[in-house]
Design an enzyme around this catalytic site. Structure first.
Site, PDB file in Angstrom:
ATOM      1  N   ILE A   1       0.820  -1.209   0.000  1.00  0.00           N
ATOM      2  CA  ILE A   1       0.000   0.000   0.000  1.00  0.00           C
ATOM      3  C   ILE A   1       0.862   1.270   0.000  1.00  0.00           C
ATOM      4  O   ILE A   1       0.402   2.336  -0.423  1.00  0.00           O
ATOM      5  CB  ILE A   1      -0.967  -0.013   1.213  1.00  0.00           C
ATOM      6  CG1 ILE A   1      -2.177   0.866   0.965  1.00  0.00           C
ATOM      7  CG2 ILE A   1      -0.264   0.367   2.498  1.00  0.00           C
ATOM      8  CD1 ILE A   1      -3.297   0.649   1.977  1.00  0.00           C
TER       9      ILE A   1
ATOM     10  N   HIS B   1       5.559 -12.103   6.074  1.00  0.00           N
ATOM     11  CA  HIS B   1       5.464 -11.699   4.668  1.00  0.00           C
ATOM     12  C   HIS B   1       6.853 -11.428   4.124  1.00  0.00           C
ATOM     13  O   HIS B   1       7.759 -11.011   4.857  1.00  0.00           O
ATOM     14  CB  HIS B   1       4.578 -10.454   4.515  1.00  0.00           C
ATOM     15  CG  HIS B   1       4.991  -9.307   5.383  1.00  0.00           C
ATOM     16  ND1 HIS B   1       4.688  -9.242   6.726  1.00  0.00           N
ATOM     17  CD2 HIS B   1       5.706  -8.193   5.116  1.00  0.00           C
ATOM     18  CE1 HIS B   1       5.184  -8.127   7.237  1.00  0.00           C
ATOM     19  NE2 HIS B   1       5.819  -7.472   6.284  1.00  0.00           N
TER      20      HIS B   1
END
Ligand code: 5GP
Ligand code: ZN
Length: 111
Positions: A30, A97
């Site tokens: 993002i 992640h």
């Protein structure tokens, strides 16, 4: 469920998903730090790298990074794969992640 990545995986929070397998998703970060900035996220909620005891999954994360680098055209120009772990590692989201960064020259500094 308060984990933001679990909510993204569940579809409760929107994301730009670019790839998915049985065990992981790849989304666009993002707040991209480079022209290509992807996150490969296992579907299982594992808070950190310390919690992942599955070498196959770890292998799949790197394999996915290589695959996505090719798919986004940064395979030859180069890219960086990165996992932040806990406070000193700069981890903000506590759901494992792997960052995939490329499309510009990245500093050689590790700091
Ligand atoms: P960390 O510092 O934990 O390794 O990185 C977390 C990353 O997740 C950051 O690069 C941040 O921009 C990204 N991120 C945080 N929240 C969201 C979100 O809601 N959607 C997406 N696509 N990325 C997010
Ligand atoms: Zn989670």
């Amino acid at each position: 469920m308060e984990c933001i990545f679990c909510q993204i995986i569940a579809g409760a929070i929107p994301s730009e998903k670019v790839h998915e397998t049985e065990s992981l998703i790849v989304i666009k970060d993002i707040a991209p730090q480079a022209p290509t900035h992807l996150l490969a996220i296992p579907k299982a909620h594992l808070p950190t790298l310390n919690d992942c005891k599955d070498p196959n999954l770890l292998g799949e994360l790197l394999d996915t990074a290589r695959f996505m680098a090719k798919a986004t055209g940064i395979e030859e120009s180069g890219y960086r794969t990165l996992i932040n772990t806990n406070a000193d590692g700069g981890q903000v989201v506590h759901h494992l992640h792997l960052h995939i960064l490329g499309g510009r020259s990245l500093s050689s500094s590790m700091g």
